[in-house]
Design a protein around this motif. Sequence first.
Motif, PDB file in Angstrom:
ATOM      1  N   ASP A   8     -25.516   8.207  -5.174  1.00 56.14           N
ATOM      2  CA  ASP A   8     -26.526   7.430  -4.442  1.00 56.14           C
ATOM      3  C   ASP A   8     -26.484   5.952  -4.765  1.00 56.14           C
ATOM      4  O   ASP A   8     -26.896   5.110  -3.959  1.00 56.14           O
ATOM      5  CB  ASP A   8     -27.921   7.996  -4.741  1.00 56.14           C
ATOM      6  N   ASN A   9     -26.031   5.605  -5.990  1.00 57.96           N
ATOM      7  CA  ASN A   9     -26.009   4.201  -6.400  1.00 57.96           C
ATOM      8  C   ASN A   9     -24.688   3.516  -6.071  1.00 57.96           C
ATOM      9  O   ASN A   9     -24.490   2.361  -6.442  1.00 57.96           O
ATOM     10  CB  ASN A   9     -26.271   4.103  -7.916  1.00 57.96           C
ATOM     11  N   PHE A  10     -23.832   4.235  -5.414  1.00 57.29           N
ATOM     12  CA  PHE A  10     -22.489   3.698  -5.150  1.00 57.29           C
ATOM     13  C   PHE A  10     -22.526   2.860  -3.879  1.00 57.29           C
ATOM     14  O   PHE A  10     -22.727   3.382  -2.782  1.00 57.29           O
ATOM     15  CB  PHE A  10     -21.507   4.860  -4.990  1.00 57.29           C
ATOM     16  N   ARG A  11     -22.406   1.560  -4.037  1.00 57.09           N
ATOM     17  CA  ARG A  11     -22.424   0.657  -2.887  1.00 57.09           C
ATOM     18  C   ARG A  11     -21.004   0.433  -2.389  1.00 57.09           C
ATOM     19  O   ARG A  11     -20.068   0.394  -3.173  1.00 57.09           O
ATOM     20  CB  ARG A  11     -23.068  -0.675  -3.269  1.00 57.09           C
ATOM     21  N   PHE A  12     -20.850   0.248  -1.079  1.00 59.90           N
ATOM     22  CA  PHE A  12     -19.515   0.183  -0.508  1.00 59.90           C
ATOM     23  C   PHE A  12     -19.296  -1.078   0.309  1.00 59.90           C
ATOM     24  O   PHE A  12     -20.195  -1.562   0.998  1.00 59.90           O
ATOM     25  CB  PHE A  12     -19.248   1.396   0.401  1.00 59.90           C
ATOM     26  N   SER A  13     -18.084  -1.570   0.201  1.00 60.01           N
ATOM     27  CA  SER A  13     -17.549  -2.569   1.118  1.00 60.01           C
ATOM     28  C   SER A  13     -16.044  -2.319   1.144  1.00 60.01           C
ATOM     29  O   SER A  13     -15.307  -2.736   0.256  1.00 60.01           O
ATOM     30  CB  SER A  13     -17.849  -3.993   0.627  1.00 60.01           C
ATOM     31  N   ILE A  14     -15.610  -1.580   2.142  1.00 58.17           N
ATOM     32  CA  ILE A  14     -14.223  -1.098   2.188  1.00 58.17           C
ATOM     33  C   ILE A  14     -13.326  -2.222   2.710  1.00 58.17           C
ATOM     34  O   ILE A  14     -13.234  -2.468   3.914  1.00 58.17           O
ATOM     35  CB  ILE A  14     -14.102   0.151   3.082  1.00 58.17           C
ATOM     36  N   VAL A  15     -12.677  -2.928   1.783  1.00 59.55           N
ATOM     37  CA  VAL A  15     -11.862  -4.087   2.165  1.00 59.55           C
ATOM     38  C   VAL A  15     -10.380  -3.738   2.292  1.00 59.55           C
ATOM     39  O   VAL A  15      -9.591  -4.582   2.721  1.00 59.55           O
ATOM     40  CB  VAL A  15     -12.034  -5.228   1.140  1.00 59.55           C
ATOM     41  N   GLY A  16     -10.001  -2.520   1.916  1.00 60.25           N
ATOM     42  CA  GLY A  16      -8.594  -2.128   2.036  1.00 60.25           C
ATOM     43  C   GLY A  16      -8.448  -0.629   2.118  1.00 60.25           C
ATOM     44  O   GLY A  16      -9.167   0.113   1.442  1.00 60.25           O
ATOM     45  N   GLY A  20     -19.030   1.079  19.021  1.00 55.66           N
ATOM     46  CA  GLY A  20     -19.679   1.313  17.744  1.00 55.66           C
ATOM     47  C   GLY A  20     -19.064   0.546  16.595  1.00 55.66           C
ATOM     48  O   GLY A  20     -19.475   0.709  15.441  1.00 55.66           O
ATOM     49  N   LEU A  21     -18.095  -0.299  16.890  1.00 52.02           N
ATOM     50  CA  LEU A  21     -17.450  -1.081  15.835  1.00 52.02           C
ATOM     51  C   LEU A  21     -18.348  -2.248  15.444  1.00 52.02           C
ATOM     52  O   LEU A  21     -18.825  -2.990  16.290  1.00 52.02           O
ATOM     53  CB  LEU A  21     -16.108  -1.613  16.336  1.00 52.02           C
ATOM     54  N   SER A  22     -18.575  -2.394  14.141  1.00 50.88           N
ATOM     55  CA  SER A  22     -19.443  -3.472  13.667  1.00 50.88           C
ATOM     56  C   SER A  22     -18.867  -4.057  12.390  1.00 50.88           C
ATOM     57  O   SER A  22     -18.751  -3.378  11.382  1.00 50.88           O
ATOM     58  CB  SER A  22     -20.862  -2.938  13.414  1.00 50.88           C
ATOM     59  N   LYS A  23     -18.495  -5.323  12.482  1.00 45.69           N
ATOM     60  CA  LYS A  23     -17.994  -6.088  11.340  1.00 45.69           C
ATOM     61  C   LYS A  23     -16.941  -5.316  10.533  1.00 45.69           C
ATOM     62  O   LYS A  23     -17.127  -4.993   9.357  1.00 45.69           O
ATOM     63  CB  LYS A  23     -19.158  -6.491  10.432  1.00 45.69           C
ATOM     64  N   PRO A  24     -15.806  -5.001  11.142  1.00 52.15           N
ATOM     65  CA  PRO A  24     -14.765  -4.284  10.396  1.00 52.15           C
ATOM     66  C   PRO A  24     -14.235  -5.139   9.247  1.00 52.15           C
ATOM     67  O   PRO A  24     -14.205  -6.356   9.320  1.00 52.15           O
ATOM     68  CB  PRO A  24     -13.682  -4.054  11.460  1.00 52.15           C
ATOM     69  N   GLN A  25     -13.843  -4.463   8.172  1.00 52.02           N
ATOM     70  CA  GLN A  25     -13.337  -5.167   7.004  1.00 52.02           C
ATOM     71  C   GLN A  25     -11.933  -4.719   6.598  1.00 52.02           C
ATOM     72  O   GLN A  25     -11.302  -5.372   5.771  1.00 52.02           O
ATOM     73  CB  GLN A  25     -14.286  -4.966   5.817  1.00 52.02           C
ATOM     74  N   SER A  26     -11.465  -3.619   7.150  1.00 56.87           N
ATOM     75  CA  SER A  26     -10.127  -3.131   6.791  1.00 56.87           C
ATOM     76  C   SER A  26      -9.584  -2.271   7.913  1.00 56.87           C
ATOM     77  O   SER A  26     -10.327  -1.748   8.741  1.00 56.87           O
ATOM     78  CB  SER A  26     -10.176  -2.337   5.478  1.00 56.87           C
ATOM     79  N   LEU A  27      -8.251  -2.139   7.894  1.00 53.43           N
ATOM     80  CA  LEU A  27      -7.567  -1.470   8.990  1.00 53.43           C
ATOM     81  C   LEU A  27      -6.349  -0.749   8.424  1.00 53.43           C
ATOM     82  O   LEU A  27      -5.649  -1.268   7.558  1.00 53.43           O
ATOM     83  CB  LEU A  27      -7.130  -2.509  10.025  1.00 53.43           C
ATOM     84  N   CYS A  28      -6.091   0.469   8.926  1.00 57.69           N
ATOM     85  CA  CYS A  28      -4.925   1.227   8.457  1.00 57.69           C
ATOM     86  C   CYS A  28      -4.470   2.162   9.568  1.00 57.69           C
ATOM     87  O   CYS A  28      -5.296   2.824  10.211  1.00 57.69           O
ATOM     88  CB  CYS A  28      -5.275   2.032   7.205  1.00 57.69           C
ATOM     89  N   PHE A  29      -3.163   2.199   9.812  1.00 57.93           N
ATOM     90  CA  PHE A  29      -2.617   3.149  10.795  1.00 57.93           C
ATOM     91  C   PHE A  29      -2.161   4.388  10.037  1.00 57.93           C
ATOM     92  O   PHE A  29      -1.348   4.309   9.120  1.00 57.93           O
ATOM     93  CB  PHE A  29      -1.444   2.536  11.555  1.00 57.93           C
ATOM     94  N   SER A  30      -2.685   5.554  10.408  1.00 61.34           N
ATOM     95  CA  SER A  30      -2.324   6.815   9.763  1.00 61.34           C
ATOM     96  C   SER A  30      -1.116   7.413  10.458  1.00 61.34           C
ATOM     97  O   SER A  30      -1.188   7.818  11.622  1.00 61.34           O
ATOM     98  CB  SER A  30      -3.493   7.801   9.806  1.00 61.34           C
ATOM     99  N   GLU A  31      -0.013   7.471   9.727  1.00 61.42           N
ATOM    100  CA  GLU A  31       1.195   8.088  10.285  1.00 61.42           C
ATOM    101  C   GLU A  31       1.014   9.593  10.422  1.00 61.42           C
ATOM    102  O   GLU A  31       1.568  10.226  11.319  1.00 61.42           O
ATOM    103  CB  GLU A  31       2.392   7.784   9.386  1.00 61.42           C
ATOM    104  N   GLN A  32       0.227  10.174   9.508  1.00 64.84           N
ATOM    105  CA  GLN A  32       0.041  11.624   9.529  1.00 64.84           C
ATOM    106  C   GLN A  32      -0.652  12.093  10.805  1.00 64.84           C
ATOM    107  O   GLN A  32      -0.310  13.130  11.355  1.00 64.84           O
ATOM    108  CB  GLN A  32      -0.794  12.041   8.309  1.00 64.84           C
ATOM    109  N   THR A  33      -1.649  11.322  11.263  1.00 66.97           N
ATOM    110  CA  THR A  33      -2.464  11.754  12.399  1.00 66.97           C
ATOM    111  C   THR A  33      -2.327  10.855  13.620  1.00 66.97           C
ATOM    112  O   THR A  33      -2.972  11.112  14.631  1.00 66.97           O
ATOM    113  CB  THR A  33      -3.948  11.793  11.986  1.00 66.97           C
ATOM    114  N   SER A  34      -1.475   9.810  13.529  1.00 65.90           N
ATOM    115  CA  SER A  34      -1.339   8.821  14.612  1.00 65.90           C
ATOM    116  C   SER A  34      -2.711   8.284  15.015  1.00 65.90           C
ATOM    117  O   SER A  34      -3.040   8.192  16.200  1.00 65.90           O
ATOM    118  CB  SER A  34      -0.617   9.427  15.818  1.00 65.90           C
TER     119      SER A  34
END
Length: 557
Positions: free
Chosen positions: A304-312, A520-534
């Motif tokens: 519950d105390n784990f704050r997130f900002s996914i930058v990568g 539904g996209l709001s202030k994205p901070q990171s991006l990754c292309f998944s080869e496994q799932t395209s």
Amino acid sequence: MATGGASLYKGSDLIHDYGCSKCEEHDRNTEAQHFCQECEHYLCDNCVKLHNGYHKKHTVYGRGDIQKWAGFALDKCDQHGNKLEVHCDDHQELCCHVCVALNHRQCSSISHLPDLSRDFLKTAEFKQLPVAVDKMRSRLGELTNARLKYQASLTDMYKDILAEIKALRKKMNNILDHLEKKTVKELDSMIKGLETNIKVDIDACTHMHDQLKTMIKKVQQMTGKHKETNSYIGYRRCQDKLDKAEEQMQTMQRKPEPRISFKPDSSLQPFLNNLHVFGSIEKFEILHVYKALDFKTYYVKENDNFRFSIVGICELPSGDLVIANKKNSKVIFLNRQYDVTASCDLPFPPEDLCLISGNEVAISVNDSIRHEVHFINVTRGKLQKVTHSTTVHWCFSVAYHQGRLFVSSGNTLYQYNMDGNIITKIYEDKSIGLTVNRCVLSPDGERIYVTNYLRHKLITLDKTGKVLCSLEDTELENPSGLCISPRGHVFVWGMKSDTVIQVDREGTQKMATLVRKADGLSKPQSLCFSEQTSSLLVGNTRIISVCIQLTSGVRKC
């Protein structure tokens, strides 16, 4: 590897490159000189005699075929053929005693396999192995089928292009035939004109000749009382004819006798000589243009105390994910269900991360004073710090290609070696802040893509840092993040415009808009292309949005 019966000593134990399997069963240490493929046994000279007596049809390889020895048994070292006994935690390698003696004596952490594997059969990782293998085999089968189809299409392409070449040759033949006919026609016309002139002269000579012959004959045959008068008249008539014949002959003799020659068009032969081929055979790629079909949202949770900002975000070969959380200065491991299973503390907030090779990840971190790149190994769902290097500049982005790290400082892109030393300054723009924010490299390393945050541009560089092009678009406001697929598809997101777009490989044009704020996209901070799932993974606070993609069209590029 020792060869030719050579041995290594470690204490009082004799270490062979290949030990006899049967002797090992009786606690004897004997060097193997033979290998049986069917039994998967390494045999000494004595044991091979017994083996051959029982298994006369088995294929046994001697030292002369030593390249065929390794790779048959799971519990044997591929390099030395001995039983695998330990695991080097530093290098993440299974080792036999020869491996340890030759390559891992200086390593800090060596684990005994029986200890490391205790209760492993109960773990979720082991239980999921058959599914992972089946999935990989299925993917390999699909890739094989795709390659077979591509191979068949190459045959069709070859036939089509060969037909085009033949058709071009036919057109060229027709053009040459037409030119030949026109040239011959011109020759025929010229010859005909000259022959007409010659015929006129010949006819005139013949006519004069015949007239003179008739006239002199008549003069010579004159008789009667007017013979003398008529002879004089005949003489005068003949003399006039002779004068006319002389005049006509001189006129004919003064006429030139043209010679005919052929002078080829001076531009034709050099042009043909300068042609090496009928045309260029071009190899081009088909660029897949993606379209988002569906969206799924996953909330990353640890406590519950784990704050997130996914930058990568980066994807491991297993399909699991490693994410960088700036809020709590952590690196987090997510399984394929997007559940947090492990985390690792960082000394400073992370800015970016990238996959190095296998299961090693590089993370750029900063505080107001120190700027570093940390390296972390991911083993069996656990994160282990390996090493780090310190830089003299801010580390906003980190990318990897063939043993080189590419680190952006905000206005400069540097190339480092893996020891943390600067090799070169690739690109610099100090006109304004954050001109070099994020960067990625094309799979072949020939192009580098850089986001200019404040000028709303995507810059494409060659590997020397030369600017190839600059892209601006209304849907690319404050471009902050980049990712690239293994096939070279480039994706960029704009923080202010709340959009993710696909860009062509040259970085010259937008190919498609994949996600908008309306999705539904709001202030994205990171991006990754998944080869496994395209799929395209977009991270912001504690949310990872998965955009299911499919090819909606193809374009030549």
